[in-house]
Design a protein around this motif. Sequence first.
Motif, PDB file in Angstrom:
ATOM      1  N   LEU A   1      23.968 -13.678   6.541  1.00 19.92           N
ATOM      2  CA  LEU A   1      22.647 -14.232   6.984  1.00 19.92           C
ATOM      3  C   LEU A   1      22.204 -15.712   6.500  1.00 19.92           C
ATOM      4  N   VAL A   2      22.398 -15.817   5.252  1.00 16.79           N
ATOM      5  CA  VAL A   2      22.174 -17.110   4.620  1.00 16.79           C
ATOM      6  C   VAL A   2      23.236 -18.126   4.765  1.00 16.79           C
ATOM      7  N   LYS A   3      24.428 -17.775   5.128  1.00 10.29           N
ATOM      8  CA  LYS A   3      25.346 -18.866   5.302  1.00 10.29           C
ATOM      9  C   LYS A   3      25.113 -19.214   6.883  1.00 10.29           C
ATOM     10  N   ASN A   4      24.444 -18.484   7.631  1.00  2.92           N
ATOM     11  CA  ASN A   4      24.577 -18.898   9.096  1.00  2.92           C
ATOM     12  C   ASN A   4      23.024 -19.307   9.187  1.00  2.92           C
ATOM     13  N   HIS A   5      22.366 -19.644   8.421  1.00  2.46           N
ATOM     14  CA  HIS A   5      20.988 -20.337   8.265  1.00  2.46           C
ATOM     15  C   HIS A   5      20.037 -19.543   9.100  1.00  2.46           C
ATOM     16  N   VAL A   6      19.958 -18.221   8.800  1.00  5.38           N
ATOM     17  CA  VAL A   6      18.822 -17.379   9.610  1.00  5.38           C
ATOM     18  C   VAL A   6      18.239 -16.677   8.996  1.00  5.38           C
ATOM     19  N   ALA A   7      18.069 -16.887   7.511  1.00  5.20           N
ATOM     20  CA  ALA A   7      17.021 -16.437   6.508  1.00  5.20           C
ATOM     21  C   ALA A   7      16.461 -17.286   5.885  1.00  5.20           C
ATOM     22  N   LYS A   8      15.109 -17.474   5.970  1.00  4.77           N
ATOM     23  CA  LYS A   8      14.275 -18.577   5.096  1.00  4.77           C
ATOM     24  C   LYS A   8      14.195 -18.014   3.719  1.00  4.77           C
ATOM     25  N   ASP A   9      14.290 -19.207   2.841  1.00  5.01           N
ATOM     26  CA  ASP A   9      14.312 -18.973   1.477  1.00  5.01           C
ATOM     27  C   ASP A   9      12.857 -18.523   1.020  1.00  5.01           C
ATOM     28  N   LEU A  10      12.745 -17.469   0.270  1.00  3.06           N
ATOM     29  CA  LEU A  10      11.378 -17.223  -0.135  1.00  3.06           C
ATOM     30  C   LEU A  10      10.917 -17.069  -1.480  1.00  3.06           C
ATOM     31  N   THR A  11      12.068 -17.863  -2.310  1.00  2.00           N
ATOM     32  CA  THR A  11      12.003 -17.847  -3.673  1.00  2.00           C
ATOM     33  C   THR A  11      10.482 -18.118  -3.864  1.00  2.00           C
ATOM     34  N   ASP A  12       9.971 -19.270  -3.732  1.00  2.00           N
ATOM     35  CA  ASP A  12       8.702 -19.730  -4.322  1.00  2.00           C
ATOM     36  C   ASP A  12       7.465 -19.356  -3.517  1.00  2.00           C
ATOM     37  N   GLU A  13       7.683 -18.335  -2.546  1.00  2.00           N
ATOM     38  CA  GLU A  13       6.347 -17.823  -1.915  1.00  2.00           C
ATOM     39  C   GLU A  13       5.563 -17.093  -2.910  1.00  2.00           C
ATOM     40  N   PRO A  14       4.137 -17.401  -2.754  1.00  2.00           N
ATOM     41  CA  PRO A  14       3.285 -16.533  -3.800  1.00  2.00           C
ATOM     42  C   PRO A  14       3.458 -14.997  -3.884  1.00  2.00           C
TER      43      PRO A  14
END
Length: 417
Positions: free
Chosen positions: A101-114
């Motif tokens: 999913l990440v490799k194909n750019h269909v999952a948003k990076d949530l790392t810094d979400e509160p």
Amino acid sequence: MKHTWTTAIGAGAAIAMVASLAACGSGTASGKTELSFFANNTQDLYQPLIDAFEKANPDVKIKFSTTNGAQAGYQQTLQTRISGGKLADVYVAPPEQLSDLVKNHVAKDLTDEPFMDRIGDTNKAQATVDGKVYSMSVTAWSNAYAYNKDLLAKAGYDTIPETWDEFIEMLKKLKDAGVDKPYLEPKAGLGALVEGWIGYDSSKQSKSIDQQIGDGDSTFAKSYTKYYKEWAKLFDAGVMGSEVTGLADDQVRSEFAAGRLAVMPSGYWDVKTFKDAGLNFAFGRMPMLHTGDTPFAPGAADSGYAINAKIDGKKLKAAEAFLDFISSEDGLKILQSSLGLIPATKNYTPDIDETFTEPYDLYLKTGNIYLNTLGWPSTGRSALRAETFSQLQQVALGSISPAQATANLDAKLKTLS
């Protein structure tokens, strides 16, 4: 079991995605922002969560979808929707598929979400790819043995024994006491406790047994054969028959709910079903191979909630608000009560039903859970897990030996690499 069949854990094919994908559901409903949500369970279970979110966010309308049979085929349907450019705005992201999913750019990076500050390290680790977190896992699961107290009492037992040989002996006594069905596993969950054995043995090593197999340092034949031989004692002892190769999850669950089955692999998700059936039951340990072995069970962080990386504007804000609500105390309470999931976050301590106290204390509180697929190469994990059940079905039928089953798993792994 849950997400392994349920559980589980159940499994679809590996993802083959196109790079250019358009976000679906970009319209509005009655002037509201419409947010599409694709999940791996039924709408009636998710509806309380959706209703509560919409009440708290009256400018957003959730458009829910799932697969026929919910868990069954979810990963395959997810693949199909992505390939067809019809990925939902928010969706459940199985860990087996996350790297694709990440490799194909269909999952948003949530790392810094509160809202990610509420998520525990174990759940984050399972949702991490190249140092960034791409899904929000808020619950965890563990298998356990559900047992009928009244049936066990016929053989003089009041709980599940600690070791595998003692457990086999109990099942023999149950059969001698007139219990026709002492133990059953579903065809898509055979070898239910093998992962617990592997998990314990892996805990004593620098690298898990399945990681060793995935890295090419070992093989299924070298590492799994002894466990499969132990599991096959169920058939040698005559306490479980080959009929399990034709039993679906719901059939095994129905036998237990009807009071005809003494013990089955299960999980917290079945608490309500068994209570509604009026059973005198509890959940207990999954026996280990040797006295003194630290109890481990199949389990993991649950699949997380991901945001489609293609959405923006009001949709993106609505999606972020939805994940924020899911991980709130109110959202977690609903997930536990409606879906039978166990919250595993920093901001909420769940009340565990008394019937599940023993496995919760043994496995989830300690983190002594293990999922074999997490050590395998990301490509083909789902297919390989399905193959383990297929091979054990053949062992159950007596058509192959445990050693042949593990050799066949090595052959399957080679086709996926």
